[in-house]
Design an enzyme around this catalytic site. Structure first.
Site, PDB file in Angstrom:
ATOM      1  N   SER A 193       0.806  -1.021  -0.026  1.00 12.87           N
ATOM      2  CA  SER A 193       0.012  -0.162   0.006  1.00 12.87           C
ATOM      3  C   SER A 193       0.731   1.131   0.056  1.00 12.87           C
ATOM      4  O   SER A 193       0.287   2.441  -0.270  1.00 12.87           O
ATOM      5  CB  SER A 193      -1.083  -0.217   1.274  1.00 12.87           C
ATOM      6  OG  SER A 193      -0.046   0.139   2.487  1.00 12.87           O
ATOM      7  N   HIS A 214      -5.741  -4.408  -1.650  1.00 12.77           N
ATOM      8  CA  HIS A 214      -5.458  -3.089  -2.866  1.00 12.77           C
ATOM      9  C   HIS A 214      -5.436  -3.565  -4.015  1.00 12.77           C
ATOM     10  O   HIS A 214      -5.418  -2.572  -5.145  1.00 12.77           O
ATOM     11  CB  HIS A 214      -4.109  -2.635  -2.273  1.00 12.77           C
ATOM     12  CG  HIS A 214      -4.498  -1.529  -1.239  1.00 12.77           C
ATOM     13  ND1 HIS A 214      -4.919  -0.412  -1.354  1.00 12.77           N
ATOM     14  CD2 HIS A 214      -3.823  -1.679   0.093  1.00 12.77           C
ATOM     15  CE1 HIS A 214      -4.980   0.048  -0.216  1.00 12.77           C
ATOM     16  NE2 HIS A 214      -4.222  -0.743   0.754  1.00 12.77           N
ATOM     17  N   LYS A 259     -12.677  -1.730  -0.050  1.00 12.11           N
ATOM     18  CA  LYS A 259     -11.988  -0.679  -0.992  1.00 12.11           C
ATOM     19  C   LYS A 259     -12.632  -0.594  -2.379  1.00 12.11           C
ATOM     20  O   LYS A 259     -13.657   0.131  -2.543  1.00 12.11           O
ATOM     21  CB  LYS A 259     -10.575  -1.532  -0.789  1.00 12.11           C
ATOM     22  CG  LYS A 259      -9.878  -1.256   0.329  1.00 12.11           C
ATOM     23  CD  LYS A 259      -8.433  -1.427   0.289  1.00 12.11           C
ATOM     24  CE  LYS A 259      -7.781  -1.215   1.756  1.00 12.11           C
ATOM     25  NZ  LYS A 259      -7.352  -2.327   2.443  1.00 12.11           N
TER      26      LYS A 259
HETATM   27  C1  LIG Z   1      -7.405  -2.780   3.657  1.00 11.16           C
HETATM   28  C2  LIG Z   1      -6.514  -3.976   3.896  1.00 11.16           C
HETATM   29  C3  LIG Z   1      -7.190  -5.230   4.905  1.00 11.16           C
HETATM   30  C4  LIG Z   1      -8.442  -4.646   5.626  1.00 11.16           C
HETATM   31  O1  LIG Z   1      -9.483  -4.846   5.151  1.00 11.16           O
HETATM   32  P1  LIG Z   1     -10.831  -4.597   5.895  1.00 11.16           P
HETATM   33  O2  LIG Z   1     -11.951  -5.068   5.251  1.00 11.16           O
HETATM   34  O3  LIG Z   1     -11.175  -3.067   6.050  1.00 11.16           O
HETATM   35  O4  LIG Z   1     -10.599  -5.041   7.195  1.00 11.16           O
HETATM   36  C5  LIG Z   1      -6.576  -6.272   5.003  1.00 11.16           C
HETATM   37  N1  LIG Z   1      -5.344  -6.597   4.051  1.00 11.16           N
HETATM   38  C6  LIG Z   1      -5.139  -5.606   3.342  1.00 11.16           C
HETATM   39  C7  LIG Z   1      -3.604  -5.935   2.502  1.00 11.16           C
HETATM   40  C8  LIG Z   1      -5.532  -4.104   3.119  1.00 11.16           C
HETATM   41  O5  LIG Z   1      -4.897  -3.357   2.353  1.00 11.16           O
END
Ligand SMILES: *Cc1c(COP(=O)(O)O)cnc(C)c1O
Length: 397
Positions: free
Chosen positions: A183, A211, A242
């Site tokens: 990220s 992501h 996301k």
């Molecule tokens: C955002 C993210 C998560 C967490 O996702 P949520 O559904 O918001 O709990 C897990 N792993 C990665 C790689 C992320 O970027």
């Protein structure tokens, strides 16, 4: 009783603040979208949401959610295996596996839970987990809950991974775990090499596509699409929070026996509530839309290419990206904060990151591009970057 603890917390909070690490929340008073309003009344263009496909305020998803609200009610008040499973949940799980080309899928309240509940039921003391050093916090926590032997390799470093795999021959089963997109840099791990090494050293692979799903690959099927590994990866985790609408919900998808075991033994699945019907219904509508058109993915890819091209032409130092994350390198913590503050004055909301979130002297502005951005939004952002960049001496005036 509380006094000592209160003092202790106040001291700790004070030291977070004086280290400049205190997180303050900006308050948005509109829906999540490209153009938002914040509580100061200022209207800004948003370049720091994970709203990659611009679906957070999608009329299609809202309509599906409203219909489900009317026909299936508000909440489930139950875990899945007691009375928390509607046909909608099963349908969404089927859509997820169709999207990724996998055998089955299981829903969680969030990807944090999916990652928290994936390792412990599958692997034990006699097994090995080999994890990229930059993997998401939820993977790190999930691994901690599992008794398997732990190995760690530097980000996307295949020599180190190979070394770990050699050492892990001492264990029964081996699982390599990686994010699909990291990220802070926006890079994708070399899954082709990882797959080769996994084959050579008899290991399984797990990719967290949080992501990358909706973003990476021509049709947004994620890092496994980019490397032509659809259906070949044992475990994929991901989020509905996301690119896929941004509400809530996570999933694990992959080999059917793995998913079957998670349904029996995964603690966040067994002991936590089922996602609301409206979220399941909007997820179904979202995957239906993705199966019919590639419009949003195409727009996102075009937007990202357009933005990076303009920024490079303006003289900015941009990390090579394979996703919708664009790291504008500044290499100075204070500068990154000043830069972000000045961008906000220009009506562009971006975030500056510095140590310990990124390595020392690697401070940057992270820009997140969305299919919800129109050309004029991108142009406005680039113009603001150029103006502030010149003011702060980052690029030549
Ligand atoms: C955002 C993210 C998560 C967490 O996702 P949520 O559904 O918001 O709990 C897990 N792993 C990665 C790689 C992320 O970027």
């Amino acid at each position: 009783m509380y006094n000592n603890f209160k003092d202790f917390l106040q001291t700790e909070l004070g030291s977070i603040e004086s280290a400049g690490l205190f997180k303050r929340e900006r308050v948005i008073t509109t829906a999540q979208q490209a153009a938002i309003k914040v509580s100061t009344g200022q209207e800004v263009l948003n370049f720091c949401a994970n709203n990659y496909l611009g679906l957070s305020n999608s009329p299609v998803l809202i309509k599906a959610a409203k219909e489900a609200l009317d026909t299936r009610g508000f909440g489930m008040s139950s875990v899945r295996f007691i009375c928390g499973t509607q046909d909608l949940h099963l349908e969404l799980e089927k859509k997820i596996s169709e999207f990724f080309g996998t055998e089955d899928a299981i829903l969680y309240a969030a990807c944090f839970d999916a990652n928290g509940g994936v390792f412990e039921p599958l692997l034990g003391e006699e097994d090995a987990i080999i994890s990229d050093a930059l993997n998401h916090a939820s993977i790190i926590d999930g691994v901690r809950l599992c008794k398997a032997q732990r190995y760690r390799y530097a980000n996307a470093n295949m020599d180190e991974l190979e070394n770990c795999l050699k050492l892990a021959q001492a264990q029964r089963f081996r699982l390599i775990v990686t994010d699909g997109v990291f990220s802070m840099d926006g890079n994708v791990p070399p899954l082709d090499r990882i797959y080769e090494l996994a084959s050579k050293y008899n290991a399984m692979i797990m990719v967290d596509e949080s992501h990358s799903a909706g973003v990476v690959g021509n049709t947004g099927r994620g890092a496994t699409e980019l490397y032509n590994l659809k259906g070949k990866i044992e475990i994929i985790t991901g989020t509905l929070g996301k690119a896929f609408g941004g509400a809530i919900g996570g999933f694990t998808t992959g080999k059917k026996e793995i998913i079957a075991m998670l349904r029996q033994r995964s603690r966040p699945y067994l002991f936590s509530n089922s996602i609301p019907p409206m979220v399941a219904a909007s997820g179904i509508a979202m995957f239906d839309m993705m199966s019919k058109t590639n419009e949003l993915q195409d727009k996102l890819h075009a937007n990202t290419a357009y933005f990076t091209k303009k920024m490079l032409a303006a003289g900015f130092d941009i990390k090579p990206t394979q996703s919708a994350i664009c790291a504008v390198m500044l290499y100075d913590a204070k500068l990154s904060q000043e830069f972000a503050a000045k961008m906000l004055e220009e009506g562009i909301y971006v975030t500056g990151f510095y140590f310990p979130v990124v390595p020392k002297d690697q401070a940057r502005i992270r820009v997140q591009i969305s299919a919800g951005h129109e050309p004029e939004h991108l142009d406005k952002a680039v113009a603001a970057f150029i103006k502030v960049g010149k003011e702060l001496g980052v690029i030549k005036g």
